[in-house]
Write a protein that holds these residues in place. Structure first.
Motif, PDB file in Angstrom:
ATOM      1  N   GLY A   1       0.807  -1.222   0.000  1.00 29.50           N
ATOM      2  CA  GLY A   1       0.000   0.000   0.000  1.00 29.50           C
ATOM      3  C   GLY A   1       0.830   1.257   0.000  1.00 29.50           C
ATOM      4  N   TRP A   2       2.055   1.170   0.529  1.00 30.93           N
ATOM      5  CA  TRP A   2       2.942   2.339   0.505  1.00 30.93           C
ATOM      6  C   TRP A   2       3.744   2.400  -0.784  1.00 30.93           C
ATOM      7  N   LEU A   3       4.243   1.241  -1.239  1.00 36.18           N
ATOM      8  CA  LEU A   3       5.132   1.235  -2.395  1.00 36.18           C
ATOM      9  C   LEU A   3       4.446   1.632  -3.687  1.00 36.18           C
ATOM     10  N   LEU A   4       3.312   1.059  -3.963  1.00 33.47           N
ATOM     11  CA  LEU A   4       2.735   1.188  -5.295  1.00 33.47           C
ATOM     12  C   LEU A   4       2.283   2.605  -5.649  1.00 33.47           C
ATOM     13  N   PRO A   5       1.580   3.314  -4.771  1.00 29.64           N
ATOM     14  CA  PRO A   5       1.149   4.659  -5.166  1.00 29.64           C
ATOM     15  C   PRO A   5       2.223   5.720  -4.999  1.00 29.64           C
ATOM     16  N   GLU A   6       3.379   5.382  -4.415  1.00 31.03           N
ATOM     17  CA  GLU A   6       4.393   6.390  -4.121  1.00 31.03           C
ATOM     18  C   GLU A   6       5.747   6.007  -4.740  1.00 31.03           C
ATOM     19  N   LEU A   7       5.756   5.782  -6.044  1.00 28.50           N
ATOM     20  CA  LEU A   7       7.009   5.442  -6.703  1.00 28.50           C
ATOM     21  C   LEU A   7       7.825   6.711  -6.914  1.00 28.50           C
ATOM     22  N   GLU A   8       8.299   7.285  -5.835  1.00 36.27           N
ATOM     23  CA  GLU A   8       9.066   8.518  -5.884  1.00 36.27           C
ATOM     24  C   GLU A   8      10.538   8.215  -5.675  1.00 36.27           C
ATOM     25  N   ASN A   9      11.367   9.223  -5.856  1.00 35.39           N
ATOM     26  CA  ASN A   9      12.813   9.019  -5.781  1.00 35.39           C
ATOM     27  C   ASN A   9      13.294   9.206  -4.353  1.00 35.39           C
ATOM     28  N   TYR A  10      12.980   8.269  -3.476  1.00 36.86           N
ATOM     29  CA  TYR A  10      13.422   8.341  -2.097  1.00 36.86           C
ATOM     30  C   TYR A  10      14.934   8.149  -2.038  1.00 36.86           C
ATOM     31  N   VAL A  11      15.589   8.910  -1.178  1.00 35.28           N
ATOM     32  CA  VAL A  11      17.043   8.855  -1.094  1.00 35.28           C
ATOM     33  C   VAL A  11      17.478   8.602   0.343  1.00 35.28           C
ATOM     34  N   HIS A  12      18.734   8.171   0.483  1.00 33.57           N
ATOM     35  CA  HIS A  12      19.330   7.924   1.784  1.00 33.57           C
ATOM     36  C   HIS A  12      20.768   8.417   1.711  1.00 33.57           C
ATOM     37  N   ASP A  13      21.250   9.024   2.780  1.00 34.91           N
ATOM     38  CA  ASP A  13      22.612   9.550   2.810  1.00 34.91           C
ATOM     39  C   ASP A  13      23.508   8.583   3.567  1.00 34.91           C
ATOM     40  N   PHE A  14      24.491   8.022   2.877  1.00 30.04           N
ATOM     41  CA  PHE A  14      25.424   7.085   3.491  1.00 30.04           C
ATOM     42  C   PHE A  14      26.711   7.764   3.941  1.00 30.04           C
ATOM     43  N   GLY A  15      26.763   9.093   3.833  1.00 30.54           N
ATOM     44  CA  GLY A  15      27.948   9.822   4.256  1.00 30.54           C
ATOM     45  C   GLY A  15      28.613  10.575   3.130  1.00 30.54           C
ATOM     46  N   GLY A  16      28.439  10.111   1.892  1.00 28.85           N
ATOM     47  CA  GLY A  16      29.048  10.776   0.748  1.00 28.85           C
ATOM     48  C   GLY A  16      28.045  11.516  -0.103  1.00 28.85           C
ATOM     49  N   GLY A  17      26.802  11.602   0.363  1.00 27.46           N
ATOM     50  CA  GLY A  17      25.765  12.261  -0.411  1.00 27.46           C
ATOM     51  C   GLY A  17      24.563  11.361  -0.591  1.00 27.46           C
ATOM     52  N   PRO A  18      23.483  11.893  -1.157  1.00 25.24           N
ATOM     53  CA  PRO A  18      22.252  11.112  -1.298  1.00 25.24           C
ATOM     54  C   PRO A  18      22.372   9.986  -2.306  1.00 25.24           C
ATOM     55  N   VAL A  19      21.776   8.854  -1.960  1.00 28.42           N
ATOM     56  CA  VAL A  19      21.728   7.683  -2.839  1.00 28.42           C
ATOM     57  C   VAL A  19      20.261   7.307  -3.004  1.00 28.42           C
ATOM     58  N   ARG A  20      19.843   7.076  -4.247  1.00 29.12           N
ATOM     59  CA  ARG A  20      18.462   6.664  -4.477  1.00 29.12           C
ATOM     60  C   ARG A  20      18.206   5.351  -3.742  1.00 29.12           C
ATOM     61  N   ALA A  21      17.152   5.304  -2.943  1.00 29.69           N
ATOM     62  CA  ALA A  21      16.967   4.162  -2.052  1.00 29.69           C
ATOM     63  C   ALA A  21      15.649   3.421  -2.259  1.00 29.69           C
TER      64      ALA A  21
END
Length: 303
Positions: free
Chosen positions: A52-72
């Motif tokens: 229910g969360w994944l399907l309607p919200e296919l957005e470019n979520y990112v995560h920062d691992f220390g070197g900058g944002p990574v698409r997650a």
């Protein structure tokens, strides 16, 4: 049909509606892809809440691992996102051989925009081993259980989806090899330079001698002991143990700048971290080290 199964079918309704529209427009491949996603990611492997969360919200979520944002987002990222995350995480969770491979693959993809044929199975194996670590790292931010993210990514890995993007397969060059490239990297707290030919290695050796004469090499120390000026370490490249006899230099901004300048006009793979080091702002503008005695181009011009 149970209440939970009815909820799962309802969750896929949006995908089926989109698939029907595409089918009417004649886009059969997209139609099959959407139906496949609906069955794979919702009907079998995900909880209803996650779907229910994944399907309607296919957005470019990112995560920062220390070197900058990574698409997650697990449905949108590719192997390059995982490679970038692993490169940023470094020795925190990577085995030493894998760390070397990750750094090399990342440098090639960013600096040279090249993969050779042997790099692809290496990248596949690295993704397979560290997808659980990646899933654990992004689970909280994505509000999804890590096992579900891992399942999605492992399925996409087996299907080949993680390698389908242009920034992965678009870099594949079956003729590419690092033979003949000068390699400049920052690892183990020092700058390492590996040359393909003795004559080129001698030029960098002259610069290293200048640094030794000025005392700059004294900065390379570990546990109170000097490192060897030349590293004869072995490393794993595409699953094969290979020698990596590289000269060592202090991790200084001016040194990094000189080393990059020396290789100008020659085939060179520069670690992005060395490039960033060379560009770093330094409040102390007083040159501390002797200039490079010769450049590679000057050497070639004298032959």
């Amino acid at each position: 049909m149970t209440q939970n199964e009815r909820r799962r079918v309802t969750t896929t309704a949006k995908l089926y509606r989109e698939a029907a529209v595409l089918a009417r427009l004649g886009d059969r491949m997209r139609f099959e892809g959407i139906i496949g996603d609906a069955i794979k990611y919702v009907g079998r492997y995900l909880t209803t809440e996650t779907a229910g969360w994944l399907l309607p919200e296919l957005e470019n979520y990112v995560h920062d691992f220390g070197g900058g944002p990574v698409r997650a987002h697990p449905l949108l990222l590719d192997a390059h996102d995982i490679l970038t995350a692993l490169r940023d995480g470094r020795e925190d969770f990577l085995a030493p051989d894998d760390l070397q491979e990750v750094r090399r693959l990342y440098a090639q993809s960013v600096a040279l925009k090249k993969y050779c044929a042997a790099d692809m199975p290496t990248l596949h194996d690295i993704c397979r081993r560290y997808i659980p670590v990646f899933a654990e790292a992004v689970a909280d931010d994505l509000r999804v259980d890590s096992w579900e993210i891992e399942e999605i990514l492992q399925q996409r890995l087996r299907k080949g989806d993680l390698f389908a993007s242009p920034r992965v397969t678009g870099l594949l060059d079956h003729e590419f090899t690092l033979d003949g490239y000068i390699q400049i990297e920052l690892s183990d707290g020092v700058i390492k330079v590996k040359c393909p030919e003795p004559a080129l290695d001698a030029v960098f050796g002259e610069y290293q001698q200048c640094l030794r004469n000025t005392g700059a090499m004294d900065a390379i120390a570990s546990g109170g002991h000097l490192f060897d000026f030349i590293s004869m370490e072995a490393r794993t490249v595409n699953g094969e143990v290979a020698p990596h006899d590289a000269q060592r230099f202090p991790p200084d901004r001016q040194v990094a700048h000189h080393l990059i300048s020396m290789a100008d006009g020659y085939r060179v793979l520069v670690d992005p971290e060395v490039t960033l080091l060379a560009l770093r702002q330094d409040l102390d503008l007083t040159p501390r080290y002797s200039p490079v005695p010769r450049t590679i181009l000057e050497l070639n011009g004298s032959n």
